[in-house]
Design an enzyme around this catalytic site. Structure first.
Site, PDB file in Angstrom:
ATOM      1  N   HIS A 124      52.234 -87.894 -19.934  1.00  0.00           N
ATOM      2  CA  HIS A 124      51.612 -88.430 -21.313  1.00  0.00           C
ATOM      3  C   HIS A 124      50.327 -87.759 -21.652  1.00  0.00           C
ATOM      4  CE1 HIS A 124      48.836 -91.394 -23.117  1.00  0.00           C
ATOM      5  NE2 HIS A 124      49.855 -91.594 -23.966  1.00  0.00           N
TER       6      HIS A 124
ATOM      7  N   CYS B 244      46.227 -46.377 -20.642  1.00  0.00           N
ATOM      8  CA  CYS B 244      46.080 -47.805 -20.190  1.00  0.00           C
ATOM      9  C   CYS B 244      44.978 -47.980 -19.444  1.00  0.00           C
ATOM     10  CB  CYS B 244      47.321 -48.156 -19.371  1.00  0.00           C
ATOM     11  SG  CYS B 244      47.487 -47.291 -17.607  1.00  0.00           S
TER      12      CYS B 244
END
Length: 794
Positions: A419, A750
């Site tokens: 919830h 990279c």
């Protein structure tokens, strides 16, 4: 009024019937009528209509009495809300059934018993309001459901309670907040055959990533027993992620399997009726609730359901322990992301770094700061101040008025579909759930920072830490000719980062998966039986639970991490670098100290290619190759390429490729490309020779700068010399690009340099590099810069 108006069976109901049977029942009927023919199993039953509900109110003359109770409601006074809610519910529960309605329910229950060939068939009595499960309003958890109900008298009893649950405190407050008239919302009740998941498992399934909204995956959560515990957020479930696109192509792409605690389960209370909670045995807790075949079956059903409704869906499922069949018991539209394409995204980044004091499951992608307020009951609402961070054991819909005031939420219990998780997403505030010892460690008034911006784990820090928010507009963003890719380490961040416009992943770091997902040195797993330290062996067994063997644990866990990144960016290229720890870093893995040499300078020692083909490590390297094989062949993620780091000579490159062949997955098998890191001067000087062996290059600017300039990048004494913009380094890069182009080999970068220096980006574009791979926070600004540079060059 005819009795036939009071009852509709599921095979008489479709999605058009919300006004008659409510959102939940209309969806169950829609699935029963349209999807069972496609193999999806849905338990049968009937709906007591909204006509019956209104008839009940009218027969007992309740409408005017309810209106009088509610007309002077003070919505902000929780005591007034509670008192008036109790009065209304008591009025409904004390009402009598009209005889014809009573008989209609009894006759229908009798027919359901005959349908299932049982005397008093066990059913779920489910509320189904006309406002529930709508595409833009969830109304989640506001009305009641009762499980394992047997016998007509019990059905009468619980149907009235479902009618009354239309006026729970939380439902009244929600309608007031969203402008719904109380009598415009009507109640239907579903009577559905129970699935005996008390003897097996149950859970929920979302057809997108619930936190980021990434739509190419299915997320499944599972616990033992009945599903109420997972819906209420009382248990931390198993979590499975499946890739939609390659699943549709016939592969079995389980990208991730994460084992939950699953400490309790809800089962039938055979003495008193209803359900009860019992402890789950340790041997059950240490197993996954679902087999791989069941995960794939559920995911396929999720795709069918999503395609039928044409929107992302929130689905409840249950496995019957008597028949071992899986059923879908509910499906509703997902209400947080609603399938909308985002035009902008906010990227949160923590600037100050500090050791976290607690961690749990991150909900959302935000960072928040504030003062702690510990509450044990929603009745303490008057103590809570707007902007505080709510800390509690668990929440339910009664907490929602407090949650709306919070800047963030922390709960000790619950998973991604609890919830607290659902409501925090709706409210757009970060939450961390399943935080062990939160109520012990945190104190009222304590200033804290909660960070949900670093993947699936959320971190709690003491103090108010600084952070940045970058708003990114995604609308009409062009793609440059130079590919702009990302460097990704954490697989759980991949789904969020994949939403940033990109051309794939130029560097996926395998060592991150080693350190955070596997944690154990591969040689400790391969040599487990030879280990003498019993405490070490026990620690390894505790981590490597849920897999057939320790070897399977390593290979599949590594494959899951790689697969999560590859799936997030599919079909764009994802270049995965084989593990590139240095010996001192490998030694920090569990058991690693037993297998690693002590080196004076590990930076240029036993790492990369020379490690892979050594007798000491080659069996571990073969497991890395097998993980790549699983990602490409079982998951179908053929966008994965691999990269060999720190390959000093062409001869070393040949040895590594031969070892891959020995492992059963050679270069070019089903299109597998193998790149080499260009990070050593020899890679540049002998570029033409390396180009005969490998399919492409990726420049590692950090190591290349270090080895070109002879600078230890870890030494503060010479750090002022370390600069990727040095002419010697730029010469190396330009030479490599020219050499690669000569042999029609792809070349990218990279390393860190393009993320830090715009002038290096300009240099690379002018040199004609194929791709630039950056840290995620630099991707968008670099994309814009490269677009402008390319326009100028043209």
């Amino acid at each position: 009024m005819s009795r036939t108006d009071f009852i509709l069976w599921f095979d008489q109901i479709g999605s058009k019937d919300i006004k008659l049977v409510g959102g939940k029942n209309s969806s169950i009927g829609e699935m029963y009528n349209t999807l069972t023919s496609k193999g999806i199993k849905v338990p049968y039953g009937f709906a007591i209509t909204t006509i019956a509900y209104e008839y009940f109110l009218e027969y007992n003359k309740l409408k005017d009495r309810i209106k009088k109770v509610i007309e002077n409601l003070n919505r902000d006074d929780i005591n007034d809300l509670r008192r008036k809610g109790e009065i209304i519910r008591s009025l409904i529960i004390s009402g009598d059934y009209p005889l014809d309605l009573r008989e209609a329910i009894a006759n229908s229950y009798r027919k359901l018993c005959e349908f299932y060939k049982e005397g008093n068939v066990d059913v779920a009595v489910r509320s189904s309001a006309t406002s529930e499960d709508l595409p833009h309003y969830s109304f989640a958890g506001q009305q009641d459901t009762y499980l394992n109900v047997r016998g007509i008298e019990n059905i009468y009893y619980y149907v009235k309670r479902c009618f009354a649950s239309l006026f729970t405190d939380r439902a009244i407050a929600y309608r007031e907040d969203h402008g719904f008239e109380h009598f415009d919302v009507k109640m239907s009740v579903g009577i559905q055959k129970m699935v005996r998941s008390d003897l097996a498992s149950s859970g929920v399934m979302f057809t997108l990533h619930t936190d980021s909204g990434f739509e190419d995956i299915i997320v499944i959560e599972a616990i033992y027993g009945l599903g109420e515990a997972i819906v209420r957020g009382e248990e931390i479930p198993d979590e499975y992620i499946v890739h939609k696109k390659t699943l549709k192509e016939g592969y079995k792409p389980i990208l991730m399997k994460k084992m939950g605690l699953k400490e309790h389960k809800q089962i039938y209370d055979e003495i008193h009726g209803g359900t009860k909670s019992v402890l789950v045995r340790a041997n059950e807790r240490n197993k996954f609730c679902l087999s791989d075949e069941e995960i794939i079956k559920l995911a396929k059903w999720g795709i069918l359901i999503e395609e039928h409704y044409q929107r992302p869906m929130d689905i409840e499922w249950a496995k019957d322990g008597l028949t071992n069949e899986i059923y879908i018991v509910q499906a509703r539209p997902e209400t947080i992301h609603r399938g909308e394409k985002k035009q902008k995204i906010d990227i949160y980044e923590l600037i100050e770094k500090k050791k976290p004091i607690l961690k749990g499951i991150a909900i959302g992608n935000k960072i928040a700061t504030g003062k702690v307020k510990i509450l044990y009951s929603p009745e303490q609402m008057s103590e809570f101040q707007k902007g505080e961070i709510l800390v509690t054991e668990i929440t339910n819909p009664d907490w929602e008025p407090i949650m709306k005031l919070a800047s963030a939420i922390i709960t000790e219990k619950g998973g991604r579909t609890s919830h607290a998780a659902i409501v925090s997403r709706e409210l757009g505030i970060p939450a961390i759930v399943g935080v062990k010892d939160a109520l012990k460690v945190l104190r009222d008034g304590m200033e804290i920072t909660i960070n949900c911006a670093e993947g699936e784990e959320g971190y709690i820090y003491e103090g108010i830490l600084k952070y940045n928010i970058e708003e990114v507009n995604l609308e009409k963003l062009e793609r440059p000719k130079t590919k702009i890719m990302m460097n990704i380490g954490n697989p759980t961040e991949a789904f969020r980062h994949a939403l940033i416009p990109n051309d794939g992943v130029g560097l996926a770091r395998m060592e991150f998966i080693y350190a955070n997902w596997i944690q154990i040195h591969p040689l400790a797993l391969l040599n487990f039986d030879k280990l003498e330290d019993e405490n070490l062996k026990q620690r390894i067994l505790e981590i490597a639970v849920g897999y057939n063997s320790l070897i399977d644990f390593f290979i599949y866990k590594l494959a899951e991490g790689i697969g999560s990144i590859a799936g997030a960016f599919y079909p764009n290229d994802v270049i995965v670098r084989f593990s590139d720890f240095k010996s001192n870093e490998y030694a920090k893995l569990i058991g690693g100290y037993l297998f690693e040499p002590k080196e004076e300078n590990p930076m240029i020692g036993f790492r990369g290619a020379s490690r892979y083909y050594s007798d000491m490590f080659k069996e571990a390297f073969k497991m890395e190759v097998l993980a790549i094989k699983i990602v490409r062949e079982e998951m179908g993620l053929k966008n994965v390429k691999v990269m060999v780091p720190f390959c000093r000579t062409p001869e070393e490159g040949v040895k590594v490729l031969k070892l891959m062949e020995e492992a059963g997955y050679p270069q070019h098998k089903n299109g597998l490309e193998v790149y080499v890191m260009a990070e050593i001067p020899s890679n540049i000087i002998l570029a033409e020779e390396f180009a005969q062996i490998f399919d492409g290059f990726s420049i590692g600017s950090n190591d290349l700068t270090q080895l070109t300039l002879g600078v230890d990048r870890d030494s503060a004494l010479v750090s002022h010399i370390f600069d990727e913009r040095n002419k010697a380094v730029l010469y190396m890069i330009e030479y490599l690009i020219k050499s690669a182009k000569k042999y029609n080999k792809k070349v990218g970068i990279c390393g860190q340099a393009p993320s830090d220096y715009p002038e290096i980006v300009e240099f690379l574009v002018k040199c004609g590099i194929d791709s630039i791979s950056l840290n995620p926070d630099a991707v968008l600004k670099t994309t814009l810069m490269v677009l402008e540079l390319e326009r100028k060059l043209l």
